[in-house]
Write a protein that holds these residues in place. Structure first.
Motif, PDB file in Angstrom:
ATOM      1  N   ARG A 157       0.949  -0.646   0.252  1.00  0.00           N
ATOM      2  CA  ARG A 157       0.169   0.340  -0.067  1.00  0.00           C
ATOM      3  C   ARG A 157       1.600   1.607   0.090  1.00  0.00           C
ATOM      4  O   ARG A 157       0.679   2.208  -0.834  1.00  0.00           O
ATOM      5  N   TYR A 158       2.126   1.557   1.016  1.00  0.00           N
ATOM      6  CA  TYR A 158       2.406   2.228   0.629  1.00  0.00           C
ATOM      7  C   TYR A 158       4.019   2.710  -0.804  1.00  0.00           C
ATOM      8  O   TYR A 158       4.202   3.729  -1.348  1.00  0.00           O
ATOM      9  N   ALA A 159       3.965   1.458  -1.149  1.00  0.00           N
ATOM     10  CA  ALA A 159       4.413   1.545  -2.048  1.00  0.00           C
ATOM     11  C   ALA A 159       4.162   2.276  -3.677  1.00  0.00           C
ATOM     12  O   ALA A 159       4.238   3.105  -4.668  1.00  0.00           O
ATOM     13  N   ASN A 160       2.352   1.602  -3.844  1.00  0.00           N
ATOM     14  CA  ASN A 160       1.453   2.311  -4.206  1.00  0.00           C
ATOM     15  C   ASN A 160       1.818   4.637  -4.361  1.00  0.00           C
ATOM     16  O   ASN A 160       1.373   4.630  -4.809  1.00  0.00           O
ATOM     17  N   GLN A 161       1.488   4.316  -2.712  1.00  0.00           N
ATOM     18  CA  GLN A 161       1.376   6.058  -2.952  1.00  0.00           C
ATOM     19  C   GLN A 161       2.742   6.498  -2.734  1.00  0.00           C
ATOM     20  O   GLN A 161       2.765   7.698  -4.201  1.00  0.00           O
ATOM     21  N   LEU A 162       3.771   5.737  -2.821  1.00  0.00           N
ATOM     22  CA  LEU A 162       5.174   6.706  -3.336  1.00  0.00           C
ATOM     23  C   LEU A 162       4.506   7.079  -5.011  1.00  0.00           C
ATOM     24  O   LEU A 162       5.220   7.687  -5.224  1.00  0.00           O
ATOM     25  N   SER A 163       4.776   5.531  -5.066  1.00  0.00           N
ATOM     26  CA  SER A 163       5.030   5.521  -6.569  1.00  0.00           C
ATOM     27  C   SER A 163       4.322   6.131  -7.390  1.00  0.00           C
ATOM     28  O   SER A 163       4.445   6.589  -8.743  1.00  0.00           O
ATOM     29  N   GLU A 164       2.828   6.872  -7.028  1.00  0.00           N
ATOM     30  CA  GLU A 164       1.126   7.321  -7.294  1.00  0.00           C
ATOM     31  C   GLU A 164       2.035   9.029  -7.430  1.00  0.00           C
ATOM     32  O   GLU A 164       1.807   9.726  -8.461  1.00  0.00           O
ATOM     33  N   GLN A 165       2.613   8.920  -6.280  1.00  0.00           N
ATOM     34  CA  GLN A 165       3.412  10.579  -5.504  1.00  0.00           C
ATOM     35  C   GLN A 165       4.369  11.432  -6.817  1.00  0.00           C
ATOM     36  O   GLN A 165       4.362  11.916  -7.261  1.00  0.00           O
ATOM     37  N   TYR A 166       5.065  10.079  -6.863  1.00  0.00           N
ATOM     38  CA  TYR A 166       6.413  10.031  -7.913  1.00  0.00           C
ATOM     39  C   TYR A 166       6.799   8.746  -8.784  1.00  0.00           C
ATOM     40  O   TYR A 166       7.129   8.456  -8.136  1.00  0.00           O
TER      41      TYR A 166
END
Length: 311
Positions: A157-166
């Motif tokens: 879930r955090y990988a999703n957030q990181l990749s979508e923001q950056y």
């Protein structure tokens, strides 16, 4: 609720968590600063509780690894901060009322490599802090939880957030596909969410609803005829814009997240599919990134394309 990952400079990152806790501020302060309570939500701690004092942090791994931190600031019961081997934790507590506390944890000075690993760990620790405040007394194997299913889910879930923001932080282990279709977003959304339409090009689902929390399952077959039962849960659904659900298998370790992003482009729609968390699955051939890449490529660029042209 996930913490917020923020890029503070070219090579420095931070993650910020906010929780509203139904507990008096002094109870929360005691739980985050006293080793006899920290052992339940964090790990075994020895602490010289003064500014400039040392915190000894004992991992519960096989080697009983010792790490140290230095206390930077103590303002009871509102702020506690320390430097942990180059990274920095700042705990801020605000009393909302006599029985409610707002907790903010800002964990900063993370390297680009560590921001891909650390956020899930602190999220899990905050969940355990909440449980400790509620009276639970359980000692977790801090530093030895590589196969913890909850942590795996949080990592994805955090990988999703990181990749979508950056987007430049996208993992090379993810599957990412993009295709522009000559169809309106509404038509593609229907193909992705209407169970009757999904059966025409996707999998044979008995039911599907684009509602967060909706769980569904469907059978699938591996390259050599192996039978798999997929288990999924809708995580997010924004009509004609974004659909996200978890993707796992009965009887096999691992947890992944599938995301469909729709964006109008010209007279059509750009569809971006991202499947993250594949590294959490077993090592068998059906769970390799190449297998998922081939499967999604056929489904999106061939089957969905044909469906949209014929319907």
């Amino acid at each position: 609720m996930l913490g917020q990952i923020i890029k503070t400079s070219e090579s420095d990152w931070q993650v910020r968590y906010e929780r509203i806790l139904p507990h008096p501020i002094h109870d929360v302060w005691t739980t985050i600063t006293h080793p006899d309570l920290m052992q339940y939500w964090f790990t075994d701690i020895d602490m010289d509780f003064r500014e400039g004092g040392t915190i000894k942090i004992y991992f519960r791994d096989q080697d009983k690894t010792l790490s140290t931190a230095t206390i930077l600031n103590i303002q009871a019961p509102n702020q506690f901060s320390y430097n942990w081997e180059g990274e920095q934790a700042v705990w801020d507590l605000v009393q909302i009322d006599s029985a409610t506390t707002q907790l903010t944890l800002t964990y900063s000075k993370l390297s680009t490599e560590m921001v891909k690993r650390v956020p899930a760990g602190w999220h899990a620790l905050l969940d355990r802090l909440d449980a400790t405040l509620n009276g639970q007394r359980m000692r977790y194997p801090f530093g030895a939880e590589q196969d913890n299913a909850v942590l795996q889910q949080l990592q994805v879930r955090y990988a999703n957030q990181l990749s979508e923001q950056y987007p430049d932080q996208e993992s090379g282990k993810s599957v990412v596909l993009e295709k522009v279709f000559d169809a309106a977003p509404g038509k593609i959304w229907k193909a992705l969410t209407d169970k009757g339409e999904m059966r025409k090009w996707y999998f044979d689902l008995s039911d599907f609803r684009a509602e967060p929390g909706f769980q569904f399952s469907f059978p699938g077959q591996g390259a050599k005829g192996e039978q798999y039962m997929h288990r999924c849960e809708v995580l997010e659904a924004v009509p004609e814009r974004r659909l996200r659900y978890s993707w796992a298998y009965d009887g096999h370790r691992g947890y992944s997240v599938l995301t469909f992003l729709l964006k109008p482009e010209g007279g059509g729609t750009r569809l971006r599919l991202t499947h993250r968390g594949l590294e959490t699955f077993p090592d068998g051939p059906d769970f390799q990134r190449e297998s998922f890449q081939a499967g999604w490529t056929e489904l999106i660029t061939k089957h969905l394309d044909i469906y949209l042209k014929e319907n």
